[in-house]
Every structure is written in structure tokens, then in C-alpha cells.
Design a protein around this motif. Structure first.
Motif, short mmCIF file in Angstrom:
data_model
loop_
_atom_site.label_atom_id
_atom_site.label_comp_id
_atom_site.label_asym_id
_atom_site.label_seq_id
_atom_site.Cartn_x
_atom_site.Cartn_y
_atom_site.Cartn_z
N CYS A 128 0.71 -1.23 0.13
CA CYS A 128 -0.09 -0.02 0.17
C CYS A 128 0.84 1.17 -0.05
O CYS A 128 0.65 2.30 -0.84
CB CYS A 128 -0.85 0.05 0.97
N LYS A 129 1.86 1.26 0.83
CA LYS A 129 2.68 2.35 0.86
C LYS A 129 3.45 2.81 -0.58
O LYS A 129 3.33 3.74 -1.19
CB LYS A 129 3.84 2.05 1.75
N GLY A 130 3.85 1.48 -1.32
CA GLY A 130 4.52 1.54 -2.51
C GLY A 130 3.43 1.81 -3.46
O GLY A 130 3.90 2.86 -4.47
N LEU A 131 2.17 1.46 -3.57
CA LEU A 131 1.00 2.13 -4.36
C LEU A 131 0.86 3.67 -4.47
O LEU A 131 0.59 4.23 -5.17
CB LEU A 131 -0.12 1.13 -4.36
N ASP A 132 0.79 3.90 -3.14
CA ASP A 132 0.69 5.43 -2.86
C ASP A 132 1.82 6.33 -3.61
O ASP A 132 1.54 7.31 -4.16
CB ASP A 132 0.75 5.64 -1.18
N VAL A 133 3.07 5.69 -3.43
CA VAL A 133 4.18 6.55 -4.01
C VAL A 133 4.03 6.42 -5.51
O VAL A 133 4.28 7.25 -6.30
CB VAL A 133 5.38 5.92 -3.64
N PHE A 134 3.52 5.30 -6.01
CA PHE A 134 3.30 4.93 -7.38
C PHE A 134 2.36 5.90 -7.90
O PHE A 134 2.65 6.65 -9.14
CB PHE A 134 3.10 3.53 -7.56
N ILE A 135 1.24 6.15 -7.29
CA ILE A 135 0.21 6.87 -7.85
C ILE A 135 0.75 8.60 -7.81
O ILE A 135 0.30 9.28 -8.97
CB ILE A 135 -0.79 7.01 -6.81
N ASN A 136 1.55 8.78 -6.85
CA ASN A 136 1.98 10.32 -6.92
C ASN A 136 2.95 10.46 -8.17
O ASN A 136 2.90 11.29 -8.87
CB ASN A 136 2.76 10.55 -5.71
N ARG A 137 3.64 9.42 -8.47
CA ARG A 137 4.42 9.41 -9.61
C ARG A 137 3.91 9.50 -11.09
O ARG A 137 4.18 10.13 -11.91
CB ARG A 137 5.36 8.11 -9.89
N LEU A 138 2.61 8.80 -10.99
CA LEU A 138 1.87 8.78 -12.11
C LEU A 138 1.38 10.18 -12.46
O LEU A 138 1.14 10.65 -13.61
CB LEU A 138 0.57 7.86 -12.16
N ARG A 139 0.99 10.60 -11.39
CA ARG A 139 0.32 12.15 -11.61
C ARG A 139 1.44 13.21 -12.09
O ARG A 139 1.13 14.09 -12.66
CB ARG A 139 -0.12 12.60 -10.14
N GLN A 140 2.64 13.11 -11.50
CA GLN A 140 3.67 13.93 -11.94
C GLN A 140 4.13 13.81 -13.37
O GLN A 140 4.47 14.47 -14.03
CB GLN A 140 5.04 13.73 -10.90
N ARG A 141 3.77 12.42 -14.07
CA ARG A 141 4.00 12.36 -15.34
C ARG A 141 3.16 13.06 -16.24
O ARG A 141 3.59 13.22 -17.39
CB ARG A 141 4.20 10.66 -15.62
N GLY A 184 -19.32 -5.88 6.75
CA GLY A 184 -20.26 -4.58 6.56
C GLY A 184 -19.25 -3.44 6.07
O GLY A 184 -18.02 -3.82 5.57
N PRO A 185 -19.67 -2.04 6.02
CA PRO A 185 -18.80 -0.97 5.36
C PRO A 185 -17.48 -0.84 6.17
O PRO A 185 -17.62 -0.92 7.53
CB PRO A 185 -19.56 0.05 5.59
N ILE A 186 -16.61 -0.81 5.67
CA ILE A 186 -15.17 -0.54 6.17
C ILE A 186 -14.59 0.96 5.94
O ILE A 186 -14.38 1.15 4.80
CB ILE A 186 -14.44 -1.72 5.87
N ASN A 187 -14.12 1.59 7.05
CA ASN A 187 -13.52 2.78 6.82
C ASN A 187 -12.05 2.72 6.82
O ASN A 187 -11.47 2.18 7.79
CB ASN A 187 -13.68 3.87 8.11
N THR A 188 -11.53 3.18 5.66
CA THR A 188 -10.05 2.77 5.54
C THR A 188 -9.22 4.20 5.77
O THR A 188 -8.07 4.27 5.68
CB THR A 188 -9.66 2.24 4.18
N ASN A 189 -9.80 5.19 6.13
CA ASN A 189 -9.35 6.43 6.46
C ASN A 189 -8.12 6.32 7.58
O ASN A 189 -7.19 7.05 7.42
CB ASN A 189 -10.42 7.51 6.68
N LEU A 190 -8.50 5.61 8.72
CA LEU A 190 -7.58 5.54 9.63
C LEU A 190 -6.46 4.33 9.43
O LEU A 190 -5.74 4.37 10.16
CB LEU A 190 -8.34 5.34 10.73
N VAL A 200 -6.97 -4.55 3.66
CA VAL A 200 -7.13 -5.36 2.40
C VAL A 200 -8.19 -4.30 1.71
O VAL A 200 -7.87 -4.28 0.37
CB VAL A 200 -8.13 -6.53 2.59
N GLN A 201 -8.89 -3.70 2.25
CA GLN A 201 -9.99 -2.84 1.59
C GLN A 201 -8.85 -1.68 0.94
O GLN A 201 -9.17 -1.11 -0.11
CB GLN A 201 -10.91 -2.28 2.55
N LYS A 202 -8.11 -0.95 1.78
CA LYS A 202 -7.05 0.12 1.19
C LYS A 202 -6.41 -0.26 0.13
O LYS A 202 -6.25 0.35 -0.88
CB LYS A 202 -6.30 0.53 2.42
N PHE A 203 -5.73 -1.42 -0.01
CA PHE A 203 -5.25 -2.04 -1.05
C PHE A 203 -6.09 -2.05 -2.27
O PHE A 203 -5.47 -1.64 -3.35
CB PHE A 203 -4.82 -3.51 -0.76
N LEU A 204 -7.24 -2.63 -2.27
CA LEU A 204 -7.98 -2.57 -3.25
C LEU A 204 -8.38 -1.26 -3.79
O LEU A 204 -8.69 -0.97 -5.06
CB LEU A 204 -9.47 -3.50 -3.02
#
Length: 299
Positions: free
Chosen positions: A129-142, A198-204, A251-255
Motif C-alpha cells: 500500500c505504501k508503494g502504491l501510494d508512491v506510485f500513484i504520485n509518480r503517475l500524476r507527476q508524469r 459490513g462497510p469498512i472505513n479505511t481513512n484511519l 485489504v480494503q485500502k489495497f483494493l
């Protein structure tokens, strides 16, 4: 030794000595961990560690064991080659976290819950998840929608791009999701637990696990620890003490992060298509047949 490889053939490689490959093979109850497609008689196209590449290959009795698969009924190879060459020109990215496919398999494949496996699964998912977050930021910079793929999904997508006559038909859909580690009541799939919750809050969700250690900085070491957790349990012993539902927020955060990547890269594919595995292509593709087993080395 002759290599009877034809353009468009699918190559599925035996797992090597790396721990990520061993873990992928174990989770898919197979011996394979990588795939590619033939461009020419002695050239392939594949997703390498840093992106799409097209190395030359040659038969070598000391090389890596590979299964050559061919579409049945046969079709002209030209559409497949055009699809692969389009991805080569585009320069498809593969700077996903190294453990990305492994994380997906831990969610979609059956696992035997134990406290140690719960701990290592948590570490893998948070690390990815940490790596994907970094990857998304790189995509936006491109600033452009560069596609991203993993090895087997690349092969699967090339065939899918060519239309229904070429699409690889997997038993059970886009992802083999049966109880692949033994059909017992003790095995679970995290995706099933998530769908039943049920619903899962991933903000935390904290990307940094409280149990995180130095092994997280080394994907191979983390995969080695995971492999030990996957293989150390006695299949006849009842698992105890593992509350795998505690993993559902990460798991929900990853997806959610994977969905975000698909939106950023403008890829209209289901999430589970990203986790098509070499074993799916080798053992569960209804219209691919093995035509040869060979040993090859990249030039």
C-alpha cells in the motif's frame, strides 16, 4: 537443442530461487512464477523489473525451464504482435512494488490462517500500500496515462486486445479463485471475508504497521518470511489464534489504491484481471495447449 518457438506463443517459466517467485508458486499451488510472449523465433516480450522489454533468447540445457503454450484453434500471429509492439512503443511501466502480485494472491487465493501468517500478510499488504501510494504520485507527476501491468496480465491483455477469437478463456473467469491449498474448512480467502463484512472505513489505515521491522525494506526478505509462514504449518493441525478479519481494513485500502491506479491509467479492466497468474495460463486456460517444454537463457 532446438527451440520450436513461434510468434505469439505464450511462455510460462518455472519459479527460480527468489523468494517472491517461490511464494507466488506456492500460493498458486504450482511450480511457475513468470510468463512472457514470443515476438519472433528467438525473441520474447515480457515485463521486466523496470518495465516492458524484448530480449533475445536461445535454447540452453542449463537455462530456465519454460513451457511453450499455443492458442487452439490456431490464429494468425500478426494481431498479437501488433498488440505487443504497441505496448513496447508506449513503454508500459512496471515500477509497481515488487510484492504487488503476491499481495493480490494473499487476498484472492485460499490461505490457511495462522497467527504468523496473519502478521506477515499484514506486513506485505501495508508495504505494498505504501508503494502504491508512491506510485500513484509518480503517475500524476508524469502527467499522462501510462499503462501499468504485471507479467501474466500483460500476456493475457495482449490476447484480449485482439478480440474474442484470441481471448484466453480461463476456467472460472478472469482469476482462478478456488481453494487451491487443499479444499478444507480451515482455509479462507480474504476477499470472501471482505465481501461478507459490513462497510469498512479505511481513512484511519496506517501504512506503517506497529509490527513493522527492517525486513519491510527488503521485498525478498519479507517474501522469505512469508514463504516460511505459508509452509511451516501442519496441514493436519487445526489453526488457532488468527483473526484474519483484523486484516480487512488494509485489504480494503489495497483494493481502493488499485482502483485508483486503474482510473489514473485509464484502464477499463476488472481488478482481478491484474492478478492472472502464470499458473492460470499454464493449467487453467481452456484454449491454450502446451506444445513443448524447453530450457532457455536470455541473451
Amino acid at each position: 537443442m532446438k527451440l520450436n518457438m513461434q510468434p505469439g506463443d505464450v511462455l510460462v517459466f518455472e519459479a527460480g530461487d527468489d523468494w517472491i517467485g517461490k511464494s507466488i508458486a506456492f500460493l498458486t499451488k504450482s511450480t511457475v512464477s513468470h510468463s512472457a510472449m514470443a515476438l519472433e523465433e528467438f525473441r520474447i516480450v515480457e515485463m521486466g523489473p523496470h518495465g516492458i522489454v524484448s530480449p533475445g533468447v536461445h535454447a540452453d540445457e542449463k537455462g530456465r525451464k519454460v513451457y511453450l503454450l499455443r492458442l487452439e484453434p490456431g490464429r494468425p500471429a500478426q494481431p498479437l504482435l501488433q498488440a505487443a509492439e504497441a505496448y513496447l512503443r508506449e513503454g508500459v511501466a512496471f515500477d509497481f512494488p515488487a510484492l504487488f502480485l503476491l499481495a493480490g494472491l494473499l487476498i484472492y487465493r485460499a490461505i490457511r490462517p495462522t497467527p504468523k501468517l496473519q502478521q506477515l500478510t499484514d506486513l506485505v499488504l501495508r508495504s505494498v500500500c505504501k508503494g502504491l501510494d508512491v506510485f500513484i504520485n509518480r503517475l500524476r507527476q508524469r502527467g499522462h496515462a501510462q499503462k501499468v501491468m504485471v507479467c501474466s496480465q500483460f500476456v493475457y491483455q495482449c490476447y484480449r486486445d485482439c478480440g474474442e477469437d484470441y481471448q484466453i478463456h480461463l476456467q472460472g473467469g478472469d482469476l482462478q479463485n478456488g481453494m487451491n491449498m487443499g479444499d478444507t474448512n480451515e482455509n479462507i480467502r480474504l476477499i470472501d471475508l471482505l465481501e461478507q463484512s459490513g462497510p469498512i472505513n479505511t481513512n484511519l489505515v496506517d501504512m506503517h504497521s506497529p509490527e513493522e521491522s527492517g525486513i519491510c525494506s527488503d521485498p525478498q526478505q519479507l517474501a522469505r518470511e512469508l514463504y516460511a509462514a505459508l509452509t511451516e504449518s501442519d496441514p493436519n493441525e487445526m489453526p488457532a489464534g488468527a483473526d484474519m478479519r483484523a486484516l480487512l481494513p488494509v485489504v480494503q485500502k489495497f483494493l481502493e489504491l488499485v482502483e485508483q491506479i486503474l482510473r489514473e491509467t485509464e484502464q477499463d479492466i476488472p481488478i482481478n484481471a491484474l492478478f492472472v497468474t502464470p499458473d492460470d495460463l499454464l493449467h487453467h486456460a481452456k484454449n491454450l495447449r502446451v506444445v513443448e517444454t524447453a530450457y532457455i537463457t536470455r541473451d
